[in-house]
Design an enzyme around this catalytic site. Structure first.
Site, PDB file in Angstrom:
ATOM      1  N   THR A  20      37.186  63.337  15.566  1.00 40.13           N
ATOM      2  CA  THR A  20      36.762  63.634  16.218  1.00 40.13           C
ATOM      3  C   THR A  20      35.237  62.704  16.883  1.00 40.13           C
ATOM      4  O   THR A  20      35.152  62.134  15.710  1.00 40.13           O
ATOM      5  CB  THR A  20      36.017  65.263  15.894  1.00 40.13           C
ATOM      6  OG1 THR A  20      35.318  65.078  15.554  1.00 40.13           O
ATOM      7  CG2 THR A  20      37.519  65.847  15.513  1.00 40.13           C
ATOM      8  N   ASP A  21      34.824  62.897  17.918  1.00 37.60           N
ATOM      9  CA  ASP A  21      33.297  62.893  17.890  1.00 37.60           C
ATOM     10  C   ASP A  21      32.508  63.069  17.480  1.00 37.60           C
ATOM     11  O   ASP A  21      33.287  64.598  16.284  1.00 37.60           O
ATOM     12  CB  ASP A  21      32.765  62.560  19.423  1.00 37.60           C
ATOM     13  CG  ASP A  21      31.268  62.131  19.719  1.00 37.60           C
ATOM     14  OD1 ASP A  21      31.244  61.293  19.441  1.00 37.60           O
ATOM     15  OD2 ASP A  21      31.662  60.985  20.823  1.00 37.60           O
ATOM     16  N   ALA A  22      31.342  62.915  17.103  1.00 41.16           N
ATOM     17  CA  ALA A  22      29.869  64.048  16.434  1.00 41.16           C
ATOM     18  C   ALA A  22      30.240  65.639  16.966  1.00 41.16           C
ATOM     19  O   ALA A  22      29.940  65.527  17.423  1.00 41.16           O
ATOM     20  CB  ALA A  22      28.900  63.567  16.417  1.00 41.16           C
TER      21      ALA A  22
END
Length: 565
Positions: free
Chosen positions: A282-284
């Site tokens: 995932t992104d942040a």
């Protein structure tokens, strides 16, 4: 079943045995820990003490820290981790993405302005060499978003531009070189940023293309990265309604999720349609684009249940780890899905050879690589080949002290200070000093304190100055909604009031779209980066000692007819 002998892992029987044996020896708690890629913002021992008192992470990311501290942190991680760690950084422009002494070779858009994949490979090489020297093994790059909406405040110079074909070529070149150098690439931000005019850090954004157009543009860029063997892909907090509905025709609008929470996009599109077999991260998950989509106690395990293998960062690590464990206990994450995610994490480590040898890290050896002369030479070459003369008033260039001894200098730059991760590097003052060194008499523009009726006489400006030079340094950074000029008071005091009578040149060091706000300026230049190499090459070109070579990777006129005037 995951084919670990296939692309992108290509594991041997011995590697596969290590993956399976290591996974099967883990407790549920240890497997849950592997799902987390944590942030070590300053890479200090106290940060690591906090994390390791909660879990054994599968990986981590450094923000920009000094070389010595990065080496020490990596050594410590290899000692603390039961399985070798993935150590990542935003290696989007060069080694400056991980260490403060690192080389900024060029922003992706600067690279793209050379229109040479070889320059993308040089940038990737510098990223990999400088990051590996301090123990990193994972590049959160390349960005293969397409800057198709000039109003987007976060993509901009972080992309290879708005031409899907150029983005595809540059992205593939980066993947091939960074992985040849022994780091894992991460193609991002799936399903693709740059369509919306909003920032996924602040809102769940949307890629609004139809399926066929998406496949010919973003899909082609992802397919090229996958074919090049990218080990990982980063999924963003970005919805893609057309593909979501094609893959799940019964879904309601309110149930459409961003990529990080979408089974349709991660499993159906990325794995199914595009055939990606690597690790999905995932992104942040601290971004509002993620937190706004679903209750966090549910979202944390659902990201893994719906197709992500690693969970990037945490709002509160202890709480998020417990959310993940509870999701496993409640069956949101099935044992099979948990083992599948952990298998891909371990397979990525095995593909990098991390299970065979711990890197020998030495501060002095790292300093010989970080910011080395060869990488600096590449940065200078990139600047020379990228700076773009977008439009020119005949006869205005070159600028010399003999032709234009008196210069009125306009600065468009945010004030210094602020949180380091979101601070714009000052550059306009450096450019001013370089002009003075060339022999120009340079006066800074200062708006009058009063409004109409009290401004400096028009004729006074015409009599006192031979040239007006604007320098804009407005950088792309997260947590902003626009990258636009905010003209000074009173009444746009620094607008181009004198351009019809005084030769006027506008230089943008970063954002390439300032013609939107200053369409009538007749000589306009884009640099795409504000580092010292770009400043040096800019002065070389302004003074006529060097020619402009850059090929604009975007439409700098923003589709506005008057910007061509």
């Amino acid at each position: 079943m995951i084919d670990l002998k296939a692309k992108p892992f290509y594991l041997s029987d011995a590697d596969i045995e290590w993956v399976q044996t290591t996974r099967d020896a883990m407790t549920v708690e240890e497997k849950a820990g592997q799902l987390f890629c944590v942030l070590f913002k300053e890479a200090k021992p106290e940060e690591m003490d906090y994390v390791f008192n909660i879990l054994q992470p599968g990986g981590c990311m450094y923000r920009v820290v000094p070389t010595e501290r990065a080496v020490e942190a990596s050594r410590s991680l290899y000692q603390r981790c039961k399985t070798p760690p993935l150590i990542a950084a935003n290696l989007e422009k060069g080694g400056n993405g991980i260490v403060s002494e690192g080389t900024l070779v060029g922003s992706p858009m600067e690279i793209a302005a050379t229109d040479d994949e070889g320059m993308a490979a040089k940038m990737a090489h510098a990223c990999a060499a400088e990051a590996a020297a301090v123990g990193a093994n994972w590049a959160f790059a390349p960005i293969i978003d397409i800057d198709s909406n000039f109003r987007n405040p976060i993509t901009n110079t972080r992309t290879f531009g708005s031409d899907p074909e150029r983005v595809r070529r540059m992205g593939r070149a980066y993947v091939e070189e960074v992985q040849r150098m022994g780091l894992a690439a991460s193609i991002k931000h799936f399903p693709g940023d740059g369509q919306d005019e909003r920032d996924q850090h602040l809102v769940t954004s949307i890629n609004s293309m139809d399926c066929e157009t998406w496949m010919d543009t973003y899909g082609a860029a992802y397919k090229a990265g996958i074919e090049a063997g990218a080990l990982t892909a980063m999924v963003g907090h970005i919805m893609q309604p057309a593909w979501t509905k094609r893959l799940n025709p019964e879904i309601r609008d309110e149930d459409i999720m961003p990529g990080t929470l979408s089974r349709e996009l991660m499993q159906g599109l990325l794995r199914g349609e595009l055939g990606f077999n690597g690790l999905i991260c995932t992104d942040a998950t601290t971004m509002a684009g993620y937190t706004l989509a679903m209750s966090r106690r549910r979202a944390v395990p659902e990201s893994i249940a719906r197709g992500a293998d690693m969970f990037l960062f945490a709002r509160n690590l202890e709480e998020d780890y417990n959310f993940m464990l509870q999701g496993i206990r409640d069956g949101i994450i099935t044992p099979e899905r948990l083992d599948e995610a952990v298998t891909r994490i371990l397979a990525t480590k095995a593909a990098l050879g991390l299970h065979r040898k711990t890197p020998e890290l030495d501060v002095e050896k790292a300093r010989q690589v970080v910011g080395c002369a060869e990488h600096q030479a590449w940065a200078e070459e990139c600047a020379d080949r990228a700076i773009t003369l977008v439009k020119e008033q005949p006869g205005v260039l070159p600028l010399t002290p003999q032709r234009y001894p008196r210069v009125l200098f306009y600065t468009i730059e945010p004030p210094a200070g602020g949180e380091s991760s979101y601070r714009v590097t000052p550059a306009c003052g450096k450019l001013r000093d370089m002009l003075v060194k060339e022999g120009f008499q340079v006066d800074d523009f200062e708006p009058q304190p009063y409004g109409e009726g009290f401004t400096t006489k028009y004729e006074e400006i015409l009599q006192n100055y031979d040239l007006i030079l604007y320098a804009a340094n407005l950088s792309t950074k997260s947590n902003q909604t626009v990258v636009r000029i905010e003209w000074k008071q009173p009444m746009g005091a620094d607008c181009g009031h004198y351009l019809n009578d005084v030769p006027t040149v506008f230089v943008s060091l970063e954002n390439p779209y300032h013609l939107l706000d200053f369409p009538r300026v007749k000589t306009y230049i884009n640099c795409y980066s504000n580092n010292d190499h770009c400043l040096h090459q800019l002065v070389e070109k302004l003074t006529g000692r060097s020619t402009f070579q850059g090929k604009s990777p975007v439409d700098p006129f923003c589709g506005k007819w008057d910007a061509h005037l």
